[in-house]
Design an enzyme around this catalytic site. Structure first.
Site, PDB file in Angstrom:
ATOM      1  N   ASP C  65     152.856-114.648   4.826  1.00 37.56           N
ATOM      2  CA  ASP C  65     151.503-115.157   5.042  1.00 37.56           C
ATOM      3  C   ASP C  65     150.464-114.145   4.572  1.00 37.56           C
ATOM      4  O   ASP C  65     149.370-114.515   4.154  1.00 37.56           O
ATOM      5  CB  ASP C  65     151.267-115.457   6.535  1.00 37.56           C
ATOM      6  N   GLY C  66     150.819-112.866   4.641  1.00 40.33           N
ATOM      7  CA  GLY C  66     149.889-111.825   4.229  1.00 40.33           C
ATOM      8  C   GLY C  66     149.477-111.923   2.768  1.00 40.33           C
ATOM      9  O   GLY C  66     148.363-111.543   2.414  1.00 40.33           O
ATOM     10  N   ASN C 146     141.568-116.178   8.213  1.00 36.77           N
ATOM     11  CA  ASN C 146     142.052-116.298   9.589  1.00 36.77           C
ATOM     12  C   ASN C 146     140.939-116.005  10.587  1.00 36.77           C
ATOM     13  O   ASN C 146     140.476-116.875  11.278  1.00 36.77           O
ATOM     14  CB  ASN C 146     143.212-115.329   9.862  1.00 36.77           C
ATOM     15  N   ASP C 176     139.366-106.238  25.744  1.00 38.47           N
ATOM     16  CA  ASP C 176     139.995-105.492  24.664  1.00 38.47           C
ATOM     17  C   ASP C 176     139.314-105.845  23.342  1.00 38.47           C
ATOM     18  O   ASP C 176     139.170-104.998  22.462  1.00 38.47           O
ATOM     19  CB  ASP C 176     141.477-105.870  24.554  1.00 38.47           C
TER      20      ASP C 176
HETATM   21  N1  LIG Z   1     148.760-109.901  18.616  1.00 31.76           N
HETATM   22  C1  LIG Z   1     148.712-110.630  17.506  1.00 31.76           C
HETATM   23  O1  LIG Z   1     149.156-111.778  17.495  1.00 31.76           O
HETATM   24  C2  LIG Z   1     148.130-110.071  16.254  1.00 31.76           C
HETATM   25  C3  LIG Z   1     148.032-110.884  15.152  1.00 31.76           C
HETATM   26  N2  LIG Z   1     147.507-110.441  13.969  1.00 31.76           N
HETATM   27  C4  LIG Z   1     147.379-111.434  12.891  1.00 31.76           C
HETATM   28  O2  LIG Z   1     147.952-110.976  11.710  1.00 31.76           O
HETATM   29  C5  LIG Z   1     147.198-111.474  10.624  1.00 31.76           C
HETATM   30  C6  LIG Z   1     147.510-110.686   9.382  1.00 31.76           C
HETATM   31  O3  LIG Z   1     148.739-111.131   8.943  1.00 31.76           O
HETATM   32  P1  LIG Z   1     149.710-110.188   8.114  1.00 31.76           P
HETATM   33  O4  LIG Z   1     148.915-109.437   7.109  1.00 31.76           O
HETATM   34  O5  LIG Z   1     150.844-111.038   7.668  1.00 31.76           O
HETATM   35  O6  LIG Z   1     150.155-109.186   9.219  1.00 31.76           O
HETATM   36  P2  LIG Z   1     151.524-109.017   9.991  1.00 31.76           P
HETATM   37  O7  LIG Z   1     152.579-108.740   9.009  1.00 31.76           O
HETATM   38  O8  LIG Z   1     151.273-108.035  11.102  1.00 31.76           O
HETATM   39  O9  LIG Z   1     151.868-110.445  10.580  1.00 31.76           O
HETATM   40  C7  LIG Z   1     151.234-111.107  11.570  1.00 31.76           C
HETATM   41  C8  LIG Z   1     151.981-112.423  11.801  1.00 31.76           C
HETATM   42  O10 LIG Z   1     151.028-113.469  11.808  1.00 31.76           O
HETATM   43  C9  LIG Z   1     151.470-114.536  10.961  1.00 31.76           C
HETATM   44  N3  LIG Z   1     150.298-115.254  10.475  1.00 31.76           N
HETATM   45  C10 LIG Z   1     149.322-114.802   9.667  1.00 31.76           C
HETATM   46  N4  LIG Z   1     148.413-115.782   9.479  1.00 31.76           N
HETATM   47  C11 LIG Z   1     148.821-116.861  10.189  1.00 31.76           C
HETATM   48  C12 LIG Z   1     148.285-118.159  10.412  1.00 31.76           C
HETATM   49  N5  LIG Z   1     147.116-118.535   9.886  1.00 31.76           N
HETATM   50  N6  LIG Z   1     148.963-119.026  11.208  1.00 31.76           N
HETATM   51  C13 LIG Z   1     150.131-118.656  11.772  1.00 31.76           C
HETATM   52  N7  LIG Z   1     150.682-117.431  11.610  1.00 31.76           N
HETATM   53  C14 LIG Z   1     150.018-116.541  10.824  1.00 31.76           C
HETATM   54  C15 LIG Z   1     152.280-113.874   9.911  1.00 31.76           C
HETATM   55  O11 LIG Z   1     153.193-114.782   9.331  1.00 31.76           O
HETATM   56  C16 LIG Z   1     152.986-112.807  10.712  1.00 31.76           C
HETATM   57  O12 LIG Z   1     154.100-113.337  11.375  1.00 31.76           O
HETATM   58  C17 LIG Z   1     145.796-111.349  11.102  1.00 31.76           C
HETATM   59  O13 LIG Z   1     144.915-112.206  10.404  1.00 31.76           O
HETATM   60  C18 LIG Z   1     145.939-111.714  12.553  1.00 31.76           C
HETATM   61  O14 LIG Z   1     145.704-113.081  12.739  1.00 31.76           O
HETATM   62  C19 LIG Z   1     147.083-109.160  13.834  1.00 31.76           C
HETATM   63  C20 LIG Z   1     147.157-108.268  14.925  1.00 31.76           C
HETATM   64  C21 LIG Z   1     147.675-108.668  16.214  1.00 31.76           C
HETATM   65  N1  LIG Z   2     141.398-105.127  28.788  1.00 32.04           N
HETATM   66  C1  LIG Z   2     141.455-104.553  29.978  1.00 32.04           C
HETATM   67  O1  LIG Z   2     141.248-105.197  30.996  1.00 32.04           O
HETATM   68  C2  LIG Z   2     141.794-103.099  30.105  1.00 32.04           C
HETATM   69  C3  LIG Z   2     141.927-102.560  31.372  1.00 32.04           C
HETATM   70  N2  LIG Z   2     142.220-101.243  31.570  1.00 32.04           N
HETATM   71  C4  LIG Z   2     142.433-100.791  32.953  1.00 32.04           C
HETATM   72  O2  LIG Z   2     141.653 -99.679  33.253  1.00 32.04           O
HETATM   73  C5  LIG Z   2     142.383 -98.862  34.169  1.00 32.04           C
HETATM   74  C6  LIG Z   2     141.787 -97.484  34.165  1.00 32.04           C
HETATM   75  O3  LIG Z   2     140.631 -97.588  34.905  1.00 32.04           O
HETATM   76  P1  LIG Z   2     139.405 -96.576  34.667  1.00 32.04           P
HETATM   77  O4  LIG Z   2     139.929 -95.202  34.449  1.00 32.04           O
HETATM   78  O5  LIG Z   2     138.433 -96.850  35.750  1.00 32.04           O
HETATM   79  O6  LIG Z   2     138.902 -97.097  33.279  1.00 32.04           O
HETATM   80  P2  LIG Z   2     137.620 -97.945  32.876  1.00 32.04           P
HETATM   81  O7  LIG Z   2     136.417 -97.190  33.285  1.00 32.04           O
HETATM   82  O8  LIG Z   2     137.811 -98.357  31.451  1.00 32.04           O
HETATM   83  O9  LIG Z   2     137.639 -99.220  33.846  1.00 32.04           O
HETATM   84  C7  LIG Z   2     138.473-100.277  33.801  1.00 32.04           C
HETATM   85  C8  LIG Z   2     138.024-101.267  34.890  1.00 32.04           C
HETATM   86  O10 LIG Z   2     139.161-101.615  35.658  1.00 32.04           O
HETATM   87  C9  LIG Z   2     138.846-101.514  37.053  1.00 32.04           C
HETATM   88  N3  LIG Z   2     140.070-101.226  37.789  1.00 32.04           N
HETATM   89  C10 LIG Z   2     140.839-100.117  37.717  1.00 32.04           C
HETATM   90  N4  LIG Z   2     141.914-100.283  38.538  1.00 32.04           N
HETATM   91  C11 LIG Z   2     141.797-101.499  39.116  1.00 32.04           C
HETATM   92  C12 LIG Z   2     142.603-102.227  40.037  1.00 32.04           C
HETATM   93  N5  LIG Z   2     143.761-101.746  40.500  1.00 32.04           N
HETATM   94  N6  LIG Z   2     142.195-103.454  40.421  1.00 32.04           N
HETATM   95  C13 LIG Z   2     141.053-103.979  39.946  1.00 32.04           C
HETATM   96  N7  LIG Z   2     140.255-103.336  39.066  1.00 32.04           N
HETATM   97  C14 LIG Z   2     140.630-102.103  38.644  1.00 32.04           C
HETATM   98  C15 LIG Z   2     137.819-100.442  37.137  1.00 32.04           C
HETATM   99  O11 LIG Z   2     137.043-100.570  38.293  1.00 32.04           O
HETATM  100  C16 LIG Z   2     137.015-100.723  35.891  1.00 32.04           C
HETATM  101  O12 LIG Z   2     136.108-101.753  36.119  1.00 32.04           O
HETATM  102  C17 LIG Z   2     143.779 -98.927  33.647  1.00 32.04           C
HETATM  103  O13 LIG Z   2     144.730 -98.596  34.623  1.00 32.04           O
HETATM  104  C18 LIG Z   2     143.868-100.368  33.203  1.00 32.04           C
HETATM  105  O14 LIG Z   2     144.385-101.174  34.231  1.00 32.04           O
HETATM  106  C19 LIG Z   2     142.379-100.391  30.507  1.00 32.04           C
HETATM  107  C20 LIG Z   2     142.244-100.890  29.198  1.00 32.04           C
HETATM  108  C21 LIG Z   2     141.949-102.276  28.899  1.00 32.04           C
END
Ligand SMILES: NC(=O)C1=CN([C@@H]2O[C@H](COP(=O)(O)OP(=O)(O)OC[C@H]3O[C@@H](n4cnc5c(N)ncnc54)[C@H](O)[C@@H]3O)[C@@H](O)[C@H]2O)C=CC1
Ligand SMILES: NC(=O)C1=CN([C@@H]2O[C@H](COP(=O)(O)OP(=O)(O)OC[C@H]3O[C@@H](n4cnc5c(N)ncnc54)[C@H](O)[C@@H]3O)[C@@H](O)[C@H]2O)C=CC1
Ligand SMILES: NC(=O)C1=CN([C@@H]2O[C@H](COP(=O)(O)OP(=O)(O)OC[C@H]3O[C@@H](n4cnc5c(N)ncnc54)[C@H](O)[C@@H]3O)[C@@H](O)[C@H]2O)C=CC1
Ligand SMILES: NC(=O)C1=CN([C@@H]2O[C@H](COP(=O)(O)OP(=O)(O)OC[C@H]3O[C@@H](n4cnc5c(N)ncnc54)[C@H](O)[C@@H]3O)[C@@H](O)[C@H]2O)C=CC1
Lengths: 332, 332, 332, 332
Positions: C65-66, C146, C176
């Site tokens: 796909d890439g 995409n 995130d």
């Molecule tokens: N957690 C995730 O699912 C993540 C997904 N991606 C996706 O990867 C894409 C880049 O693809 P590659 O360069 O191939 O990277 P890659 O080799 O890391 O592959 C990502 C996967 O996504 C699939 N893919 C790409 N476009 C698609 C579509 N429109 N529908 C269904 N599957 C699809 C590919 O076939 C491959 O399996 C980005 O556009 C993003 O959408 C990127 C980072 C994290």
């Molecule tokens: N996408 C996300 O939700 C992400 C969450 N985190 C969380 O941040 C935590 C670290 O916290 P900080 O050092 O304060 O970083 P930070 O200042 O980036 O805060 C993360 C947030 O999570 C809250 N939090 C932390 N522990 C919690 C718990 N047990 N229950 C409910 N809320 C909670 C904090 O109050 C703050 O609002 C990591 O353990 C991880 O769980 C880290 C990265 C991404």
């Protein structure tokens, strides 16, 4: 912080005050020279996890949820003293008390009119492809209170991680990352990733995927006795970054290459957290926590219910006119 | 079924065979007159839950997952004998054995070369607005193996249900319904409603909403010691229908009006299910199950891992070419 | 790749072959010296997006796909020629054809017995806190097929991003990251993050959060005319990394600081993709695509239905015994 | 309601007032004898959908979201006049105006200082196993504004429903039910079932499953030109109940047996809803709506953004201290 210290010194003159010198990394409330002057030259000593000084009887944290995670990370190798946590403004999940009430709460604590909630921790070790432990983790393993995360980090490509439970291969995950969380951590990163809310007294580990390339990777709740291994698959085009409670492992080992793994299991050293509802004094029981004399709470869920409702706005029903009206009237 | 019976009679002539007369409601494999003729007139007797006959030592079920749920519903008031379940075709979560292998498995069971998995059950009681128990439930409470559900049923309107945990009000749910599930039931209705997968050995109750009018009603995992009450809110425009393991309560009480409630907690009587992996014989332990001599398994997760992967297609990654190729080659 | 080229040269001698020199970055199938020898010295020329050479009439991609995402990224400033994509093994969402069938498919294409699916692209520009465009994007904007992603990357802290739709503030996201996706991209990263599956002919943009710290951030489907702005909030403790179709923007500008933003809207230049079902020849219509003479398909959903069922295993019901049996028989 | 009528009569004496006699089923605000006395004997006439009386120029609804759904159900066979909807207390998604402001809003409407949002409707027909239309639906099909639902209703067993899109089989659903929704309906039942939020101006149909027995049945967004068929599978152990906008079909046909189906496509008759933001008068355009002279809005998303934020509490971030503080201070 200074006023908390002064209060302690005044009320409980025989208490030995210690402070964590690195804490200034986290907030501005760290004791300045003037503080030392005010309290007297020997009133307060620095403390380090490796110090040979007398064991700590009570930890007090001031700040956000991060401060108690930090405190947890300092107690790596044995039982943890009870932790009393004050928020400096916003309440938090791990912050039952408001700093404004510090006097009465410290008094209740010293007079043993409180109970604790023992929050499970995880013990983690990092391993090479041949199973040998690396990363310099301590004997008891790295201790986490919320979760261990493997994440692709800046890599544009998904990481591929194998998950083993008690040595049995559960699944191969193509995902941004994977989380192994405690019940406490279920309201942190795992919740953002779509995981369920787990009561802190439930005995369970939680495995939640972060953005998995699968329609069918549902979060999994495991018995607390499970040993979970996350191993970077040898096909993985990218290494995976480890983070523990939101930080890189304290040993500085940060990136797992294909073949390397992290092993996770329940730690023997939970964190005894002084609880809000326990103040009522009505729900003591007699189990003792190590050297410290604060009894366990009986698991009543008032604190937790309040927290998930007010802090997480759990099930904020559309019809919830109470909330709605407030929002409207505040011109929001 | 006949051949199973004949085999039992031949191999273990002193065993007393019983059958559940209602089972013909569920499948066609019920012993006909000819069966009785073939086995001899007194070879097999009908059995009923209330019978005063000798206690049962082993239950054998043949059919879908529903047959073991049915068996569970028959044992309401005390310890349950081990249950050995055969599928008649499709494997199921609760059906570890294929009927084709019945001879060797029965032999292993009689010779105690198997272990059991004790599956938690819930004990439920139904209450009036004033708290008085209604619905004629038995002393031990109605026993469920998967879950209790309150649902709007045919009503076009959402039901409004209050959830209390250990007497504390957790939330007011506007929803199609609510599920309180065992770990076993986590792969049944709760899974469809968006709940996590809970390992059968995890000690937990699961609360999952069905189509809640809220963006923020996440499933909740509670300690297995929790007492959960679901009460139809007095504002609810509709009553709510109760269902237990997919059926109306055996007492026939089916609809909760506003103010009425159902209370749920862990039952003291789990179901000991004969396990697949245990056959290996290598993982016995010595805890005994009541009168029956089959030891508990040690919780190894092989069966469960296999089930969630093959039956639920857990985390069927898009890249999973193994599966993909099969699908394509089969012209599917 | 060589054999495809040889075939083209033999069958359509007047066709001018070009190749993309960077493609060797992506696979190993790039024309070597020997290829040039075999095809003749002038048979094939390198091509670059900026070249002043004659316009391209048809793009052929070979690989994952890439490769088609890469091809898309090369056509930045005007209409895109039809793209014919072959997989080298695994089928993909963007890869309707297997390389083994290349002869018949190329013939169908040259003889105009195929139709195209115009896949929407997004045009993105990057802006400074004062609104001025930065990052050196081209006049038509950076083109993505995409999605555009803002992500915290390696930062341990959540990014805070404001989302504006048509200039109106929609929400402040603690997460995130955030994804703005085309219908094509709905089966890529957005799907992993929990987004719905959007049919490629639906006229819509999709906004999906990645691990938001909120129970109530549901994916949002917007009209395709919407202009979406993602702006890093000034309170954000971390910058956010931009990625477009899984790569950093081709201008090399990679990190948005607080105050900076990316603006996204439908591009006037979709990608016309040669379609599988169209081969049947039965569903032509007369709308023409620029200089190329391949008509649009009429939107029949056969390809898409097949893809979401076989590639994504959409709604793989537990009862789906067909799949189940295959898995079991293959000893999986 | 009386005061609204009196106001209309006073301000616009030549306007002919009509009322819907069944409306008393829905609220208590229906004109009583005293109302008729006060307004004068001929001031207000009953109206019925089949009446041959003069066409309606404007519909005014007073009550909950249900009142506008009811109004929609009355206009089955042709263009719908603009609908002006007042809430009697709670704001709702379909209720932009508060009854307290009725005078100024009616004035704005009559003086054409408002615009409308044309909300898509679906046209549905019900068919027998042999494809013949049944259920007495009208020529234009049954009109729904939110959604059509097939649901197992009271049956304890899952229904099995085949989904076809443009005649192509998409999937076989084992589920509590299936929803085909308009963008308007995306914030109703579909949202509860886990569907995305679709902007009312997005041109799309939404297919969302209700508690499907599958880990991988993600909601699907289809082009608004799609024709969707839901057919009860012949293997289904239970029939399925149809509901349209929360009610049984107006033809009274309520239950689909195996083999029977409902076909759904975009209706040619959307509902022009008078919009809140349009009042500003600044965003008129010139497209006219049938006989009515209210122009279409230009799709600015202010109303919608406000609604999803305040009514649905969309993305109520945990850090949202504004909301938090109000909740706390109100002792909630
Ligand atoms: N957690 C995730 O699912 C993540 C997904 N991606 C996706 O990867 C894409 C880049 O693809 P590659 O360069 O191939 O990277 P890659 O080799 O890391 O592959 C990502 C996967 O996504 C699939 N893919 C790409 N476009 C698609 C579509 N429109 N529908 C269904 N599957 C699809 C590919 O076939 C491959 O399996 C980005 O556009 C993003 O959408 C990127 C980072 C994290
Ligand atoms: N996408 C996300 O939700 C992400 C969450 N985190 C969380 O941040 C935590 C670290 O916290 P900080 O050092 O304060 O970083 P930070 O200042 O980036 O805060 C993360 C947030 O999570 C809250 N939090 C932390 N522990 C919690 C718990 N047990 N229950 C409910 N809320 C909670 C904090 O109050 C703050 O609002 C990591 O353990 C991880 O769980 C880290 C990265 C991404
Ligand atoms: N929307 C849904 O998913 C619904 C599910 N159910 C479930 O059906 C159960 C009753 O089962 P039956 O009498 O067989 O009715 P049934 O014949 O309607 O089958 C329901 C399905 O659930 C499966 N099942 C039952 N228990 C399971 C478990 N613990 N783990 C995984 N799969 C399981 C059965 O094999 C069957 O495929 C109820 O306890 C409830 O959990 C009931 C109504 C709706
Ligand atoms: N589990 C659920 O969420 C269920 C939802 N419904 C919905 O109820 C609708 C019928 O509404 P009522 O006659 O008022 O019944 P109702 O009085 O049972 O109310 C259903 C709720 O949905 C709200 N609602 C209706 N249309 C909406 C929309 N387009 N966007 C946001 N909220 C909306 C109403 O304000 C009300 O709060 C059906 O069209 C269906 O969408 C019906 C059954 C179950």
């Amino acid at each position: 912080m200074l006023s908390v210290m002064k209060y302690l010194k005044k009320m409980y003159p025989t208490v030995q005050l210690l402070y964590e010198p690195e804490s200034s990394l986290y907030d501005d409330h760290h004791p300045s020279t003037s503080a030392r002057t005010e309290l007297g030259p020997n009133a307060i000593d620095p403390w380090s996890p490796d110090s040979n000084s007398a064991p700590v009887d009570l930890v007090i944290t001031l700040g956000g949820d991060g401060t108690i995670l930090r405190a947890s990370s300092l107690f790596k190798t044995g039982p943890v003293p009870p932790v009393l946590s004050f928020s400096m403004g916003t309440l938090g999940f791990l912050l039952p008390f408001d700093i404004h009430d510090f006097q009465s709460i410290i008094r209740d604590t010293f007079e043993q009119r409180v109970t604790v909630l023992k929050r499970m921790r995880l013990a983690c070790t990092i391993h090479d492809a041949d199973g040998k432990e690396i990363g310099g983790s301590t004997s008891a393993g790295l201790q986490v209170m919320n979760e261990v995360v493997l994440h692709r980090g800046r890599s544009p490509h998904l990481s591929i991680v194998d998950v083993l439970v008690d040595g049995v291969h559960l699944t191969e995950a193509f995902a941004d990352g994977l989380i192994v969380s405690t019940p406490t951590g279920s309201t942190a990163y795992s919740l953002s990733a779509g995981g369920p809310i787990v009561h802190p007294l439930a005995k369970a580990l939680l495995l939640s995927p972060i953005s998995p390339r699968s329609l069918s990777f549902r979060p999994v709740v495991l018995p607390e006795t499970s040993k979970v291994t996350l191993m970077v698959n040898s096909k993985s085009r990218t290494p995976a970054e480890i983070s523990m409670d939101g930080h890189e492992p304290s040993t500085g080992f940060r990136v797992l290459s294909p073949g390397q793994s992290v092993k996770v299991q329940e730690s023997p050293y939970p964190i005894p957290c002084v609880r809000r509802t326990s103040i009522a004094g009505s729900e003591m029981n007699s189990e003792r926590n190590g050297d410290c004399d604060i009894p366990d709470g009986d698991g009543r869920s008032d604190d937790w219910v309040r927290d998930i409702n007010t802090l997480l706005q759990f099930n904020a029903t559309f019809r919830n006119k109470g909330i709605l009206k407030q929002i409207q009237s505040s011109g929001n």
